[in-house]
Structures are given as structure tokens and as C-alpha cells.
Design an enzyme around this catalytic site. Structure first.
Site, PDB file in Angstrom:
ATOM      1  N   THR A  70      -0.151  72.331 -31.352  1.00 34.52           N
ATOM      2  CA  THR A  70      -0.373  73.795 -32.485  1.00 34.52           C
ATOM      3  C   THR A  70      -0.574  75.154 -31.662  1.00 34.52           C
ATOM      4  OG1 THR A  70      -0.854  71.697 -33.719  1.00 34.52           O
ATOM      5  CG2 THR A  70      -1.438  73.956 -34.216  1.00 34.52           C
ATOM      6  N   ASN A 108      -9.613  72.756 -31.351  1.00 34.75           N
ATOM      7  CA  ASN A 108      -8.289  72.349 -30.958  1.00 34.75           C
ATOM      8  C   ASN A 108      -7.579  73.380 -30.383  1.00 34.75           C
ATOM      9  OD1 ASN A 108      -5.138  71.470 -31.157  1.00 34.75           O
ATOM     10  ND2 ASN A 108      -5.493  70.092 -30.478  1.00 34.75           N
ATOM     11  N   SER A 128       4.278  66.949 -34.168  1.00 31.67           N
ATOM     12  CA  SER A 128       3.989  65.164 -34.570  1.00 31.67           C
ATOM     13  C   SER A 128       4.992  64.801 -34.648  1.00 31.67           C
ATOM     14  CB  SER A 128       3.266  65.570 -36.269  1.00 31.67           C
ATOM     15  OG  SER A 128       2.126  65.138 -35.596  1.00 31.67           O
ATOM     16  N   LYS A 182       6.065  73.597 -45.338  1.00 29.43           N
ATOM     17  CA  LYS A 182       5.612  74.195 -43.539  1.00 29.43           C
ATOM     18  C   LYS A 182       6.566  73.537 -43.178  1.00 29.43           C
ATOM     19  CE  LYS A 182       1.111  74.040 -41.775  1.00 29.43           C
ATOM     20  NZ  LYS A 182       0.230  73.411 -41.422  1.00 29.43           N
ATOM     21  N   LYS A 201       4.960  63.770 -44.778  1.00 28.66           N
ATOM     22  CA  LYS A 201       4.230  63.971 -43.931  1.00 28.66           C
ATOM     23  C   LYS A 201       3.237  64.776 -43.886  1.00 28.66           C
ATOM     24  CE  LYS A 201       4.224  63.729 -38.812  1.00 28.66           C
ATOM     25  NZ  LYS A 201       2.602  62.845 -39.703  1.00 28.66           N
ATOM     26  N   LYS A 220      -0.643  64.760 -47.850  1.00 23.86           N
ATOM     27  CA  LYS A 220      -1.853  64.461 -47.600  1.00 23.86           C
ATOM     28  C   LYS A 220      -3.297  63.805 -48.314  1.00 23.86           C
ATOM     29  CE  LYS A 220      -3.928  68.380 -44.793  1.00 23.86           C
ATOM     30  NZ  LYS A 220      -3.605  68.541 -43.813  1.00 23.86           N
TER      31      LYS A 220
HETATM   32  P1  NAD Z   1     -11.039  71.896 -35.021  1.00 26.37           P
HETATM   33  O1  NAD Z   1     -12.646  71.132 -35.647  1.00 26.37           O
HETATM   34  O2  NAD Z   1     -10.685  71.172 -33.247  1.00 26.37           O
HETATM   35  O3  NAD Z   1     -11.968  73.585 -34.465  1.00 26.37           O
HETATM   36  C1  NAD Z   1     -12.301  74.448 -35.435  1.00 26.37           C
HETATM   37  C2  NAD Z   1     -13.445  74.938 -34.893  1.00 26.37           C
HETATM   38  O4  NAD Z   1     -13.117  76.068 -35.471  1.00 26.37           O
HETATM   39  C3  NAD Z   1     -14.695  74.621 -34.268  1.00 26.37           C
HETATM   40  O5  NAD Z   1     -14.772  74.601 -32.909  1.00 26.37           O
HETATM   41  C4  NAD Z   1     -15.568  74.767 -35.061  1.00 26.37           C
HETATM   42  O6  NAD Z   1     -16.737  75.321 -34.555  1.00 26.37           O
HETATM   43  C5  NAD Z   1     -14.877  76.296 -35.209  1.00 26.37           C
HETATM   44  N1  NAD Z   1     -15.593  76.811 -36.753  1.00 26.37           N
HETATM   45  C6  NAD Z   1     -16.194  76.558 -38.015  1.00 26.37           C
HETATM   46  N2  NAD Z   1     -16.489  76.673 -38.273  1.00 26.37           N
HETATM   47  C7  NAD Z   1     -16.074  78.713 -38.659  1.00 26.37           C
HETATM   48  C8  NAD Z   1     -17.468  79.593 -38.582  1.00 26.37           C
HETATM   49  N3  NAD Z   1     -17.191  79.749 -39.908  1.00 26.37           N
HETATM   50  N4  NAD Z   1     -16.168  80.608 -37.732  1.00 26.37           N
HETATM   51  C9  NAD Z   1     -15.663  80.472 -36.583  1.00 26.37           C
HETATM   52  N5  NAD Z   1     -15.598  79.264 -36.305  1.00 26.37           N
HETATM   53  C10 NAD Z   1     -15.978  78.591 -37.070  1.00 26.37           C
HETATM   54  O7  NAD Z   1      -9.546  72.759 -35.708  1.00 26.37           O
HETATM   55  P2  NAD Z   1      -8.748  72.621 -35.673  1.00 26.37           P
HETATM   56  O8  NAD Z   1      -7.903  71.148 -34.938  1.00 26.37           O
HETATM   57  O9  NAD Z   1      -9.153  73.421 -34.487  1.00 26.37           O
HETATM   58  O10 NAD Z   1      -8.108  72.975 -36.489  1.00 26.37           O
HETATM   59  C11 NAD Z   1      -8.517  74.402 -37.178  1.00 26.37           C
HETATM   60  C12 NAD Z   1      -7.876  75.082 -38.149  1.00 26.37           C
HETATM   61  O11 NAD Z   1      -6.085  75.099 -37.908  1.00 26.37           O
HETATM   62  C13 NAD Z   1      -7.924  73.733 -39.198  1.00 26.37           C
HETATM   63  O12 NAD Z   1      -7.217  75.572 -40.229  1.00 26.37           O
HETATM   64  C14 NAD Z   1      -6.357  72.923 -39.113  1.00 26.37           C
HETATM   65  O13 NAD Z   1      -6.419  72.602 -40.493  1.00 26.37           O
HETATM   66  C15 NAD Z   1      -5.277  74.088 -39.004  1.00 26.37           C
HETATM   67  N6  NAD Z   1      -4.596  72.887 -38.274  1.00 26.37           N
HETATM   68  C16 NAD Z   1      -4.494  72.115 -36.589  1.00 26.37           C
HETATM   69  C17 NAD Z   1      -3.647  71.465 -36.407  1.00 26.37           C
HETATM   70  C18 NAD Z   1      -4.100  70.663 -35.974  1.00 26.37           C
HETATM   71  O14 NAD Z   1      -3.050  69.811 -34.944  1.00 26.37           O
HETATM   72  N7  NAD Z   1      -5.369  70.525 -35.289  1.00 26.37           N
HETATM   73  C19 NAD Z   1      -2.665  72.191 -36.914  1.00 26.37           C
HETATM   74  C20 NAD Z   1      -2.059  73.365 -37.836  1.00 26.37           C
HETATM   75  C21 NAD Z   1      -2.981  73.524 -38.791  1.00 26.37           C
END
Ligand code: NAD
Length: 421
Positions: A190, A221, A355, A94, A70, A106
């Protein structure tokens, strides 16, 4: 410039430590230190101008002893073999830490999605699926959204797989739109899970969440829903670090606490929060040095906390919402400063758990309400948190090491029973 950690090296260090601490034979580490299989594919795409471009794609499955693999797939110019391998390894641990029956995977395609039209993106997704289709399926490997991939892309992926097989197979992918078998609550899951981790962390640290000031890096998100749920629990979200294509990094600051619902509305209308009028704009450097923060939540990207900013951080606890937001060097600095760090593989596991719920609902063809999803999610995350915290106390190791010990122990038990070593 801080050194960018190679995710494979980072995870291998954690696996090696856990195997040694658990007294496992070397063969366990040898088995877990690399993915079981990796597929590298060339994906041709007919472009709108009539030419054909070929993109390189990957899918890595790390360890499938606990169940089907996954993990998401991403579209980004930096996608490469080591990144995909390392992220697939993270996913194994995880899933094991929260005890859901999956291994880690991945995938990704090296491309810049901002340069692709909607039609090109659709053809890329369908052809990527065709290239990796023998590897995926509800019983084998179930992808999901990741960086620059979303519910629409999951819909094309599911449609192409179903067309190839000749019948509807929604369980091949999660993160789908609701009408196609997506789960209630998946979008928020999340951030919801990170908030469960924040509340549990406050409980064990004797901190009253309703009296905390929180700083969050990232209002995407994960960051936005974490801000929302934490503020509903009474915390003040005092600072939000963000990035904007015009001005680069910046942060919004209000010592009285930002109004998160207003920020949601503002972002929905404007697509960004950069010009949000009801807060002071400060630099991201200032964000890391704020001295009135209790809880810091990196929720943006990898390697955000590194040896440059870790020395300036003055908070009571850190809860990792992004994947790999803290480099190993920063980890050491924070440990020396005595700042407890609740690790990503525990705190952001709400996403993969929801998920898992989506996949279960697809297989059953029976769908749950958002309340059912959230209550099952909370139950799993609280029990995982307790397992990790107890291991941290019993084995006298860091919280990150404890999370790996819990996960590696579960996987090693299965390896032994099945006779893999
Ligand atoms: P996203 O793209 O929705 O949000 C990321 C945000 O970070 C954006 O608003 C972007 O503008 C901001 N950003 C980018 N570079 C930056 C910087 N240098 N300084 C400050 N802000 C910055 O992504 P997401 O889905 O919210 O994921 C965020 C993190 O969480 C990632 O590491 C992702 O792998 C992890 N994650 C996400 C999920 C999920 O369900 N979406 C689950 C587990 C882990």
C-alpha cells in the site's frame, strides 16, 4: 467536534454524481446504491474463564459483477452495519478504478480485541469463519486484514476454512504469512502504491519530488512505508502526525527531514515513536497548520481532515493514503482553496492489487519475487492514475469524481452487457 460522515451516504453521493454525469438510467444508481447481500451473524466464543460471550459479526458484498467480492474484516468496538456496508461499497469502486476483476466486500466483528487473549482471538476468528463460511471462498468472496486483524488471524481463517472443506484452500483469504501462501511485497504494497501515486501527482503538477517537503499523518503500515519510499525518492519527510495511548495525538517535526530508516529501527525497538529523540515534538493542531509543506498525506484514519482543520491546511497537493480521510465538508473547503486532492480509491489501491496478486499466485500455485510483484503493481497503478487524470481533465470534474466516473463506467458497461438492467 466535527460531524462524522456516514460512509454509506458519502459513497452514495459519489455514485449518484457519476451515474448522472455518465447519463446512465436511474436503474444503475438503484442497483449500485446498496450492497447485493449482507449477512449479520452471532459468534459465540468460549472465554478463558469458562463463560461464553456472543459477539455480533457482519459480512457485506456490494457488487459482484466484475468478479468475486474482495475486502478485509476488522475487529473493533465501533464495527456496525453501516460502516461495513459503506466500506464494502468503497472496495467495489477501488477495484474497478485499478481494473482488477473483483467486486467489493467488507466484514467485521464488534469487539475490543485489546480485551481478548490470543486463545480467545483464535476462537473468535474460527467461529466467525464458520458463521460466514457459506458466503466466502476463492471464487466467491476473499477477505483480507483490516483494522486490528493481521497475518496470524488470516492464517486461522484459512486453516478453519480448509478444515471445513477437507483440503488446503489458501486462496480463501489474502494477507497470509508467506509460508502459508502470502505474497512477497504485500506488507509494503500500500505504501509502495501511495508513493507511485505521489510521483505521478508530482509529474502532472510539475513538482520535483526531490525538492518536496512532505507531512504524513500516521506511521503505521501505510504511513511508514510511504515515508520510506518517498524519502528514497529524495523527498524530505518533515512531519509525522501520530497517536499514543499515554499522550494522545502529537507530531514529530524536523525541518531538515526526519531520518526514516532510523525511525523504523526506533519503532521496531520501542513499539512507538513517541519518545524519538532526534525530532521536535509538536501538537497535531500545529501539524495541520505547518506552512512549509508541499505534499500532505493522511495515512491514519477516517475523517482526519474535516471542516475544523481543512481551513488551516496550506499545501500544494494532498494524496489520500487512508480510507476516507477527508470529510465531504473538508473536500469542499479544499476545492475552494484550490488544493488538488488525489483520492483514496486510486492512491491506496496498491494494497488490494497486491492482494489480488496473492490470490492469483495461490490459484496458480506458482509464486513471484518481490521485484515481479512491484513491477506488476507499478504498471497497474500508473495506468489507473492516467485513466483518472485524463477523466479529470476531459470531464472537468474533481479528481475524486473522476475516479468514480472511471470506476462506475467500467461497472456500468458490464451491467449493460450482462443485461442486469
Ligand atoms: P495502522 O494501524 O498500521 O496505522 C495507523 C497509524 O495511525 C497508527 O500508527 C496509529 O497510531 C496512528 N493514528 C491513530 N489515530 C491517529 C490520530 N488521531 N492521529 C495521528 N495518527 C493516528 O493502519 P494502516 O494499515 O497503516 O492503515 C492506515 C489507513 O490506511 C486506514 O485508513 C486503512 O483503512 C487504510 N488502508 C490500509 C491498507 C493496508 O494495506 N494496510 C490498504 C488500504 C487502505
Amino acid at each position: 467536534m466535527s460531524k462524522i460522515a456516514n460512509p454509506v451516504d458519502t459513497v452514495q453521493q459519489e455514485i449518484r454524481f457519476a451515474c448522472e454525469k455518465l447519463g446512465l438510467e436511474k436503474s444503475y444508481y438503484e442497483l449500485l446504491k446498496e450492497p447485493e447481500r449482507v449477512l449479520i451473524v452471532q459468534v459465540p466464543v468460549k472465554m478463558d474463564d469458562g463463560t461464553t460471550k456472543t459477539f455480533t459479526g457482519y459480512r457485506a458484498q456490494h457488487c459482484t459483477i466484475m468478479g468475486p467480492a474482495k475486502g478485509g474484516f476488522r475487529y473493533h468496538p465501533d464495527v456496525c452495519l453501516d460502516e461495513v456496508k459503506g466500506l464494502s461499497m468503497w472496495m467495489t469502486f477501488k477495484c474497478a478504478v485499478v481494473g482488477i476483476p473483483y467486486g467489493g466486500a467488507k466484514g467485521g466483528v464488534c469487539c475490543n480485541p485489546a480485551d481478548l487473549s490470543k486463545g480467545e482471538l483464535e476462537r473468535l476468528t474460527r467461529n466467525y469463519l464458520r458463521a460466514i463460511n457459506t458466503m466466502v471462498g476463492p471464487e466467491k468472496d476473499i477477505p483480507a486484514p483490516d483494522v486490528n486483524t493481521n497475518a496470524q488471524i488470516m492464517a486461522w481463517f484459512m486453516d478453519e476454512f480448509s478444515t471445513l472443506k477437507g483440503y488446503n484452500i489458501p486462496g480463501v483469504v489474502t494477507g497470509k504469512p508467506i509460508p502459508l501462501g502470502g505474497s512477497q511485497g504485500r506488507t509494503q504494497a500500500t505504501g509502495y502504491g501511495v508513493t507511485v501515486a505521489v510521483k505521478k501527482a508530482c509529474e502532472v503538477m510539475n513538482i520535483d519530488i526531490a525538492k518536496t517537503n512532505i507531512a504524513i499523518q500516521g506511521f503505521g503500515n501505510v504511513g511508514s512505508y510511504t515515508s520510506l519510499y518517498c524519502s528514497k525518492d529524495g523527498a524530505k519527510i518533515v512531519a509525522i502526525g501520530e497517536w499514543d495511548k499515554e499522550i494522545g495525538t502529537y507530531a514529530l517535526y524536523d525541518e531538515k527531514g526526519l531520518d526514516i530508516e532510523k525511525l523504523f529501527d526506533y519503532k521496531a525497538k520501542n513499539g512507538t515513536i513517541v519518545n524519538y529523540p532526534d525530532a521536535k515534538r509538536i501538537s497535531l493542531d500545529e501539524f495541520w497548520t505547518l506552512d512549509n509543506i508541499d505534499i500532505l498525506i493522511p495515512a491514519a484514519l477516517e475523517n482526519a481532515i474535516n471542516e475544523n482543520n481543512a481551513p488551516t491546511i496550506k499545501v500544494k497537493i494532498i494524496v489520500e493514503a487512508a480510507n476516507g480521510p477527508t470529510t465531504p465538508e473538508a473536500d469542499k473547503i479544499l476545492t475552494e482553496k484550490g488544493i488538488p486532492l488525489f483520492p483514496d480509491i486510486l492512491c491506496n489501491a496498491g494494497g488490494v492489487t497486491a492482494s489480488y496478486f496473492e490470490w492469483v499466485q495461490n490459484l496458480m500455485n506458482f509464486y513471484w519475487t518481490e521485484e515481479e510483484v512491484n513491477s506488476k503493481l507499478e504498471h497497474i497503478l500508473i495506468s489507473a492514475f492516467d485513466d483518472v487524470y485524463n477523466m479529470h481533465k476531459d470531464a472537468n470534474v474533481s479528481l475524486r469524481q473522476a475516479a468514480y466516473l472511471v470506476a462506475v463506467k467500467r461497472i456500468a458497461d458490464n451491467i449493460k452487457i450482462r443485461g442486469w438492467v
